[in-house]
Design an enzyme around this catalytic site. Sequence first.
Site, PDB file in Angstrom:
ATOM      1  N   ASP A 149      74.280   9.442  15.469  1.00 39.55           N
ATOM      2  CA  ASP A 149      75.482   9.389  16.300  1.00 39.55           C
ATOM      3  C   ASP A 149      75.188   8.785  17.679  1.00 39.55           C
ATOM      4  O   ASP A 149      74.156   9.073  18.270  1.00 39.55           O
ATOM      5  CB  ASP A 149      76.004  10.819  16.455  1.00 39.55           C
ATOM      6  CG  ASP A 149      77.420  10.864  16.997  1.00 39.55           C
ATOM      7  OD1 ASP A 149      78.059   9.800  17.073  1.00 39.55           O
ATOM      8  OD2 ASP A 149      77.880  11.967  17.328  1.00 39.55           O
ATOM      9  N   GLU A 257      80.002   2.707  12.026  1.00 41.63           N
ATOM     10  CA  GLU A 257      81.078   3.009  12.971  1.00 41.63           C
ATOM     11  C   GLU A 257      80.768   2.354  14.319  1.00 41.63           C
ATOM     12  O   GLU A 257      79.651   2.425  14.807  1.00 41.63           O
ATOM     13  CB  GLU A 257      81.214   4.521  13.167  1.00 41.63           C
ATOM     14  CG  GLU A 257      82.202   4.870  14.274  1.00 41.63           C
ATOM     15  CD  GLU A 257      82.664   6.315  14.246  1.00 41.63           C
ATOM     16  OE1 GLU A 257      82.949   6.846  13.149  1.00 41.63           O
ATOM     17  OE2 GLU A 257      82.753   6.915  15.322  1.00 41.63           O
TER      18      GLU A 257
END
Length: 477
Positions: A149, A257
């Site tokens: 992340d 992402e």
Amino acid sequence: MIIETYPNSKQTRGDSSFCMVKTDKGDMLCVKGSDMTLFEGEVITEENETYMLCPLTVGNSKVIRDLFEFARPVSHKGHAITIGLGDRLGLASVGHLRLLRDMDVFPVLAQQSIRELNLTGRTYEDVLAAVVWAVFREGYTKGYGADGDHLKTHEEVKYALDCGYTMITLDCSEHIRNDIVSAAQADVEAEYAKIPANVTSELEERYLNKSFPICDDITIEFSKEDLMRTVLIYLPAIAHAFSVYEELIKGKGIDFEVSIDETLSTTTPQAHFFVANELIRQGVEVSSIAPRFVGEFQKGIDYRGCVDEFEKDFLIHAKIADKFGYKLSVHSGSDKFSVFPIVGRLTGGRFHLKTAGTNWLEAVRVIAMRSPDFYRELHNFALENLEEARKYYHITCDLSKIADLDNVADIDLPSFLDEENARQVIHITYGLILQNEDNDGIKRLRNEIYDLLDKHEDDYIDVLVKHIGKHITSLGI
Ligand code: ZN
């Protein structure tokens, strides 16, 4: 000594059998048969039975991943609802799986940023190993993801991929030119003139005097000024995302992402459209994009801002994502109960939501319930170290609204976890709490947290099922 066997953990493979057990030395993997040679552990022979008790190490978790397909993280492609469940302690996945196992929700169980790794003193391998053991213990075979992340560099992305992560969230914030947002028009023009003319003329041809229909009543258009600013702010970020994609992501089945949320200002519809259109035009397969929505998404508390305004803003972003076919990703998604119904509805039940801090706060709730004195110590520690923690996390909390600890009875201590200001203080100090060492170099606070949560594991599972369950219900799942 084996105290009990986890009933859902039993597996067989050829002549070998496997299960997870609770022992007086903590949870272990128990292996019988020829696969014993693959693991590190202690061989025990009693009566006429031989088995191996294996500690839950990273090495042993890798063997489990090799032997059992269901234990490996996988891409979430094809799943409409995906939820990131960042677990800073490595103890929450069992609770998450108990809640989600029969739902149509794909859990991204491993999800940490480099900042979280640094603040908790863990590695990507540790984070994934904790998840592998939870998945194996619960016998969960429906698939889960692992998200590196908010990674910023090629090196960080490579590190997560080398550890087996299946999703990469590329944080482009260091390539987003915030200085342009409020720059004077003359400066914008001067900066724009520095971009090679062949690049700007191509962009102008693509975007000026064009309308891009998004849906029935939404069309994106760029004035020259819009385009100049958007190009200046986002073109370096797009180039960065393209380069990471080409070098490390392409063709590997990774969920990619692109996050443009960690910026000073809200992402405009034009900016979102421009970033997506440029990436996709260059062949980047984007699985989700995280814009910065209107209002404030602070960690571990509800949305701050006007909900109607959020709804209008979110609708446009959701339609842009639909148009291109990727998912909208909502970051800092813990506890945003007042906007969850909008997220669920306007995306048509197709979105990615990231939660993290709330799982830590629920762990602290268990401590408040079961060990009042220790909770008091953590609470005071958090208040004393708040200024330091504020270097890593932005919050706006009002300390005067937090009740005086001395005036709160033991039985009422969990109520601190229901109050936004106290939540924020405890939320952002997790790293300082976990890394704190006393004079002889022992991380006593960390050790005590782990001991307590081990002892009260059922409580932790219960509060997670209840609290993350509330997220699920609000999202309309
Ligand atoms: Zn983010």
